[in-house]
Design a protein around this motif. Structure first.
Motif, PDB file in Angstrom:
ATOM      1  N   UNK A   1       0.889  -1.241  -0.119  1.00  0.00           N
ATOM      2  CA  UNK A   1       0.044  -0.052  -0.041  1.00  0.00           C
ATOM      3  C   UNK A   1       0.909   1.122  -0.040  1.00  0.00           C
ATOM      4  N   UNK A   2       2.206   1.109   0.072  1.00  0.00           N
ATOM      5  CA  UNK A   2       2.975   2.374  -0.191  1.00  0.00           C
ATOM      6  C   UNK A   2       2.743   3.260  -1.262  1.00  0.00           C
ATOM      7  N   UNK A   3       2.762   2.579  -2.215  1.00  0.00           N
ATOM      8  CA  UNK A   3       2.590   3.463  -3.291  1.00  0.00           C
ATOM      9  C   UNK A   3       1.269   4.159  -3.882  1.00  0.00           C
ATOM     10  N   UNK A   4       0.338   3.618  -3.118  1.00  0.00           N
ATOM     11  CA  UNK A   4      -1.228   4.297  -2.984  1.00  0.00           C
ATOM     12  C   UNK A   4      -0.952   5.315  -2.190  1.00  0.00           C
ATOM     13  N   UNK A   5      -0.391   5.161  -1.191  1.00  0.00           N
ATOM     14  CA  UNK A   5      -0.402   6.298   0.101  1.00  0.00           C
ATOM     15  C   UNK A   5       0.695   7.432  -0.701  1.00  0.00           C
ATOM     16  N   UNK A   6       1.673   7.013  -1.295  1.00  0.00           N
ATOM     17  CA  UNK A   6       2.398   8.127  -1.962  1.00  0.00           C
ATOM     18  C   UNK A   6       1.702   8.835  -2.898  1.00  0.00           C
ATOM     19  N   UNK A   7       0.829   8.397  -3.880  1.00  0.00           N
ATOM     20  CA  UNK A   7      -0.070   8.608  -4.911  1.00  0.00           C
ATOM     21  C   UNK A   7      -0.999   9.702  -4.340  1.00  0.00           C
ATOM     22  N   UNK A   8      -1.451   9.275  -3.245  1.00  0.00           N
ATOM     23  CA  UNK A   8      -2.641  10.136  -2.433  1.00  0.00           C
ATOM     24  C   UNK A   8      -2.310  11.540  -1.981  1.00  0.00           C
ATOM     25  N   UNK A   9      -0.893  11.727  -2.047  1.00  0.00           N
ATOM     26  CA  UNK A   9      -0.426  13.267  -1.693  1.00  0.00           C
ATOM     27  C   UNK A   9      -0.020  14.128  -2.870  1.00  0.00           C
ATOM     28  N   UNK A  10      -0.095  13.287  -4.008  1.00  0.00           N
ATOM     29  CA  UNK A  10       0.480  13.839  -4.979  1.00  0.00           C
ATOM     30  C   UNK A  10      -0.403  15.110  -5.750  1.00  0.00           C
ATOM     31  N   UNK A  11       0.240  16.118  -6.257  1.00  0.00           N
ATOM     32  CA  UNK A  11      -0.384  17.323  -6.648  1.00  0.00           C
ATOM     33  C   UNK A  11      -0.990  17.222  -8.184  1.00  0.00           C
ATOM     34  N   UNK A  12      -0.328  16.173  -8.798  1.00  0.00           N
ATOM     35  CA  UNK A  12      -1.011  15.642 -10.128  1.00  0.00           C
ATOM     36  C   UNK A  12      -0.985  14.378 -10.391  1.00  0.00           C
ATOM     37  N   UNK A  13      -1.162  13.848 -11.628  1.00  0.00           N
ATOM     38  CA  UNK A  13      -1.518  12.510 -11.887  1.00  0.00           C
ATOM     39  C   UNK A  13      -0.011  11.801 -12.266  1.00  0.00           C
ATOM     40  N   UNK A  14       0.951  12.319 -12.215  1.00  0.00           N
ATOM     41  CA  UNK A  14       2.011  11.915 -12.710  1.00  0.00           C
ATOM     42  C   UNK A  14       2.648  10.938 -11.535  1.00  0.00           C
ATOM     43  N   UNK A  15       3.252   9.878 -12.299  1.00  0.00           N
ATOM     44  CA  UNK A  15       4.186   8.866 -11.322  1.00  0.00           C
ATOM     45  C   UNK A  15       5.569   8.859 -11.847  1.00  0.00           C
ATOM     46  N   UNK A  16       6.504   9.232 -11.072  1.00  0.00           N
ATOM     47  CA  UNK A  16       7.862   9.485 -11.371  1.00  0.00           C
ATOM     48  C   UNK A  16       8.840   8.112 -10.955  1.00  0.00           C
ATOM     49  N   UNK A  17       9.501   7.384 -12.029  1.00  0.00           N
ATOM     50  CA  UNK A  17      10.264   6.181 -11.715  1.00  0.00           C
ATOM     51  C   UNK A  17      11.690   6.999 -11.832  1.00  0.00           C
ATOM     52  N   UNK A  18      12.249   7.125 -10.505  1.00  0.00           N
ATOM     53  CA  UNK A  18      13.570   7.865 -10.581  1.00  0.00           C
ATOM     54  C   UNK A  18      14.926   7.065 -10.352  1.00  0.00           C
ATOM     55  N   UNK A  19      16.072   7.322 -10.899  1.00  0.00           N
ATOM     56  CA  UNK A  19      17.117   6.721 -10.871  1.00  0.00           C
ATOM     57  C   UNK A  19      17.974   7.808 -10.603  1.00  0.00           C
ATOM     58  N   UNK A  20      19.005   7.658  -9.444  1.00  0.00           N
ATOM     59  CA  UNK A  20      19.792   8.803  -8.955  1.00  0.00           C
ATOM     60  C   UNK A  20      20.960   8.126  -8.295  1.00  0.00           C
ATOM     61  N   UNK A  21      22.110   8.658  -8.659  1.00  0.00           N
ATOM     62  CA  UNK A  21      23.387   8.216  -7.858  1.00  0.00           C
ATOM     63  C   UNK A  21      23.441   9.170  -6.541  1.00  0.00           C
ATOM     64  N   UNK A  22      23.423   8.436  -5.199  1.00  0.00           N
ATOM     65  CA  UNK A  22      23.450   9.488  -3.951  1.00  0.00           C
ATOM     66  C   UNK A  22      24.541   8.678  -3.140  1.00  0.00           C
TER      67      UNK A  22
END
Length: 159
Positions: free
Chosen positions: A46-67
């Motif tokens: 349910x983590x993804x749905x919880x994240x989507x519930x606070x989104x300000x638009x309908x876009x879902x970002x699949x991000x890759x980053x070196x940290x």
């Protein structure tokens, strides 16, 4: 070659829930399995749905980053809110981006297709700009005619 454009984008921030990818950067099978396991996990718990519930638009970002010398992979949304489950605010700089458009049968397939086209075709053939690091993202934008559509955004600099 994949259909691409170079577009100017304002800076933006994505709230992300992520995982460290531990496979070697050339182990595409291992990387894809780790990413698939991550997406299955956040879908099931349910983590993804919880994240989507606070989104300000309908876009879902699949991000890759070196940290900190780690390869990170995130699910993210644009939002002004925060969640205790989130692991990072991912800053995308103002500037030029290579944008690759595509469609596929699922969010995961689209992210893989866009990443493959962008890194396997476009970046190797463009000469006027270069990717010098920073976060890149597949943006899942919606569905149309039974397909998921979106874009890959990769920040670039002029050569």
């Amino acid at each position: 070659m994949a259909n691409y454009s170079i577009e100017e984008k304002n800076s933006f921030t994505v709230l992300g829930i992520g995982t460290e990818i531990k496979s070697h950067y050339t182990d595409f099978v291992g990387i894809n399995k780790e990413k698939a396991d991550f997406w299955q996990s956040i879908n099931e718990d349910g983590t993804l749905e919880k994240l989507k519930s606070v989104a300000s638009n309908d876009y879902l970002f699949v991000v890759n980053e070196a940290v900190n010398n780690k390869m990170m992979h995130y699910a993210g949304v644009m939002t002004e809110e925060s969640l205790p489950e989130t692991t990072r605010l991912i800053e995308f700089p103002k500037g030029e981006y290579i944008v690759v458009k595509g469609e596929a049968n699922s969010d995961e397939e689209l992210a893989n297709v866009l990443t493959g086209m962008a890194f396997g075709q476009v970046l190797g053939q463009v000469t006027e700009v270069s990717y010098v690091g920073g976060p890149n993202t597949a943006v899942i934008m919606g569905q149309k005619d039974g397909k998921v559509y979106g874009e890959m955004w990769i920040p670039v600099v002029r050569n």
